[in-house]
Write a protein that holds these residues in place. Structure first.
Motif, PDB file in Angstrom:
ATOM      1  N   CYS A   1      43.277 107.484  65.219  1.00 48.22           N
ATOM      2  CA  CYS A   1      44.116 108.581  65.373  1.00 48.22           C
ATOM      3  C   CYS A   1      43.231 109.874  65.053  1.00 48.22           C
TER       4      CYS A   1
ATOM      5  N   VAL B   1      44.554 112.772  64.383  1.00 51.50           N
ATOM      6  CA  VAL B   1      45.057 113.937  63.503  1.00 51.50           C
ATOM      7  C   VAL B   1      44.407 114.218  62.175  1.00 51.50           C
ATOM      8  N   ASN B   2      43.688 113.010  61.622  1.00 53.74           N
ATOM      9  CA  ASN B   2      43.018 113.325  60.635  1.00 53.74           C
ATOM     10  C   ASN B   2      43.723 113.743  59.363  1.00 53.74           C
ATOM     11  N   CYS B   3      44.820 113.002  59.024  1.00 54.45           N
ATOM     12  CA  CYS B   3      45.353 113.431  57.850  1.00 54.45           C
ATOM     13  C   CYS B   3      44.398 112.685  56.546  1.00 54.45           C
TER      14      CYS B   3
ATOM     15  N   PHE C   1      44.760 111.623  53.911  1.00 56.43           N
ATOM     16  CA  PHE C   1      45.306 110.491  52.850  1.00 56.43           C
ATOM     17  C   PHE C   1      45.340 109.338  53.565  1.00 56.43           C
ATOM     18  N   CYS C   2      44.820 109.297  54.935  1.00 52.78           N
ATOM     19  CA  CYS C   2      45.281 108.185  55.947  1.00 52.78           C
ATOM     20  C   CYS C   2      44.305 107.289  56.135  1.00 52.78           C
TER      21      CYS C   2
ATOM     22  N   THR D   1      44.001 104.913  58.646  1.00 53.16           N
ATOM     23  CA  THR D   1      43.821 105.107  60.007  1.00 53.16           C
ATOM     24  C   THR D   1      42.970 106.170  60.633  1.00 53.16           C
ATOM     25  N   ALA D   2      42.847 107.442  59.759  1.00 45.95           N
ATOM     26  CA  ALA D   2      42.118 108.562  60.121  1.00 45.95           C
ATOM     27  C   ALA D   2      40.568 108.281  59.909  1.00 45.95           C
TER      28      ALA D   2
ATOM     29  N   GLY E   1      52.939 102.855  63.156  1.00 47.92           N
ATOM     30  CA  GLY E   1      51.557 102.063  62.983  1.00 47.92           C
ATOM     31  C   GLY E   1      50.480 103.135  63.357  1.00 47.92           C
TER      32      GLY E   1
ATOM     33  N   GLY F   1      48.073 105.793  64.857  1.00 50.57           N
ATOM     34  CA  GLY F   1      47.984 106.776  65.978  1.00 50.57           C
ATOM     35  C   GLY F   1      49.309 107.419  65.845  1.00 50.57           C
ATOM     36  N   GLU F   2      49.140 108.654  66.589  1.00 47.68           N
ATOM     37  CA  GLU F   2      50.226 109.577  66.563  1.00 47.68           C
ATOM     38  C   GLU F   2      50.962 109.525  67.815  1.00 47.68           C
TER      39      GLU F   2
ATOM     40  N   SER G   1      53.579 113.242  62.855  1.00 43.96           N
ATOM     41  CA  SER G   1      52.824 114.279  61.675  1.00 43.96           C
ATOM     42  C   SER G   1      53.251 115.947  62.096  1.00 43.96           C
TER      43      SER G   1
HETATM   44 FE1  SF4 Z   1      47.875 111.260  59.897  1.00 40.38          FE
HETATM   45 FE2  SF4 Z   1      49.667 109.484  60.878  1.00 40.38          FE
HETATM   46 FE3  SF4 Z   1      47.370 109.824  62.062  1.00 40.38          FE
HETATM   47 FE4  SF4 Z   1      47.627 108.894  59.827  1.00 40.38          FE
HETATM   48  S1  SF4 Z   1      48.342 107.787  61.690  1.00 40.38           S
HETATM   49  S2  SF4 Z   1      46.195 110.361  60.379  1.00 40.38           S
HETATM   50  S3  SF4 Z   1      49.216 109.802  59.094  1.00 40.38           S
HETATM   51  S4  SF4 Z   1      48.948 111.346  62.174  1.00 40.38           S
END
Ligand code: SF4
Ligand code: SAH
Length: 427
Positions: free
Chosen positions: A188, A190-192, A194-195, A197-198, A240, A242-243, A274
């Protein structure tokens, strides 16, 4: 794989010989008709083919009994295979949750990724739901309170065999409803903060899955658990890896396949974003009979905090997000879900709850808030909220008249909980 993780089972060796084959899975009846017409076949063959792939869950052309042998051979000779994404590995949690690594060989993968990670994506099966649907019109059970300790010492509950094990008749199924959590991208961008996946090491990029790879996760899991369309209560959450709104066309094409070909209801599907405003605007234009419900990852009480935990907020701040959401024509009884991850000291203070209540009220939308206690992951510099702060946050929102639910973490011991999906290469 963490020492206390669930059972890992490799079902298939990765396949390379099939690389050049073309997948039928992912094509709708219309596209199947076009390709069969090229082979000189009439339109009814496309309906038989769609029925075989999407309803009967057939995975080999040779097993399509409604097709004459000669047609099956011609399809295969023309380079086609069914090509449904396959479950390559399974982790099973002590709470019944299963996490799968699903092979995706058609993904629009970046060349650099191929050397870093195998082409698999993560999908989660949650018998009895994930709590995300609680408060929806279709699932009315009252919600949970904070569940098990965050780091439950897991003993592996069950060894998984190759035999088809889930029951084949709804009478003997061990679950009364289930939720499948579906991925839309590998990684992903988006790079949140706390996540997990990022933190795949792909912060700058993510690989889009195709519509067939997104819908294929669902059908493969339905097949494994012998889900019966129209009989079993199945919810889908596109939450799951990804965005989804950064892979909009494939995501919506997958939804159309799942509704029109597989037979699932969009009212039992929820997509979480997001806050990709152009995606939400496009989503607002979708026909209601093909549009899932929407969840927005709010995750913070104001722009200052949100921009820190979700850098995407600098591009699309809360006000622009709310404006876009308000443009969605909602169906009767439909509500927008605001997801809110509680990070100790960062988003879980009493004053934050007041701010969130104000935000939600000002949005002037039928809405509910789903609280998610942060699930920890290695190298992520946040702390889990205390059960007391979670309960008081929930109580504060409820006191303000906001419908609020607490999402039960599922499959934490196998890294299947929200924001924990990350390819397990260290098996
Ligand atoms: Fe953010 Fe959702 Fe991507 Fe995790 S999966 S980084 S929460 S957008
Ligand atoms: N990319 C989409 C959907 C996948 S994330 C989105 O962000 O909305 C699904 C949900 O899990 C989001 O609400 C996200 O905020 C939440 N989440 C991410 N990491 C988490 C973590 N470590 N603990 C708890 N929830 C998390």
């Amino acid at each position: 794989m963490p020492a206390d993780s669930g059972q890992l089972v490799r079902l298939d060796a990765p396949t390379t010989a099939r690389e050049s084959r073309k997948s039928l899975f992912g094509l709708d009846t219309e596209s199947l008709a076009t390709l069969l017409a090229e082979l000189g076949e009439p339109a009814f063959r496309s309906r038989q083919l769609a029925e075989a792939i999407y309803r009967q869950h057939i995975t080999e052309i040779d097993a399509i009994s409604t097709f004459p042998a000669i047609l099956r051979r011609r399809l295969a000779d023309s380079g086609w295979e069914i090509g449904r994404p396959r479950i390559a590995q399974i982790f099973r949690s002590i709470d019944g949750t299963e996490r799968y690594l699903v092979e995706c060989r058609n993904g629009n993968n970046l060349p650099a990724m191929k050397t870093v990670v195998p082409e698999t994506v993560e999908t989660v099966w949650m018998p009895e739901g994930d709590g995300g649907e609680t408060g929806d019109e279709s699932d009315t059970e009252e919600t949970q309170t904070l569940g098990a300790p965050f780091f439950r010492r897991s003993s592996l509950d069950e060894r998984i065999s190759r035999e088809p094990q889930p029951a084949s008749s709804s009478r003997t199924k061990s679950w009364s409803r289930a939720t499948i959590c579906v991925s839309s991208q590998i990684g992903c961008a988006v790079n949140c903060q706390f996540c997990l996946t990022a933190k795949l090491g792909l912060a700058a990029a993510a690989a889009n899955l195709t519509a067939g790879e997104i819908a294929g996760q669902v059908v493969s899991v339905m097949d494994r658990h012998k889900v019966e369309v129209g009989r079993d209560r199945l919810n889908l959450v596109f939450m799951g890896m990804g965005e989804p709104f950064l892979n909009y066309a494939s995501f919506m094409a997958a939804v159309r396949l799942l509704v029109r070909e597989v037979g699932l209801s969009p009212r039992r599907m929820t997509v979480s974003t997001s806050g990709i405003v152009p995606g939400i605007e496009q989503f607002a234009q979708e026909p209601p009979d093909l549009r899932p419900k929407l969840a927005i990852s709010l995750n913070a009480p104001n722009d200052a905090v949100r921009s820190t935990v979700m850098p995407i907020n600098r591009k699309w701040p809360i006000a622009s997000l709310m404006d876009a959401v308000r443009r969605i024509p909602l169906r009767p009884h439909e509500r927008i879900t605001f997801e809110y991850v509680l990070l100790s000291g960062v988003t879980d203070r009493p004053e934050h709850a007041q701010e969130v209540a104000r935000l939600v009220r000002r949005a002037n939308l039928p809405a509910k808030v789903n609280l998610i206690a942060w699930n920890p992951g290695p190298g992520i510099p946040y702390a889990i909220p205390t059960p007391e702060s979670v309960e008081s946050f929930k109580a504060a929102l409820a006191a303000e008249g906001i419908p609020v639910y607490l999402r039960q973490p599922r499959g934490r011991d196998i890294y299947a909980a929200c924001g924990q999906l990350k390819r397990t290469v260290e098996a």
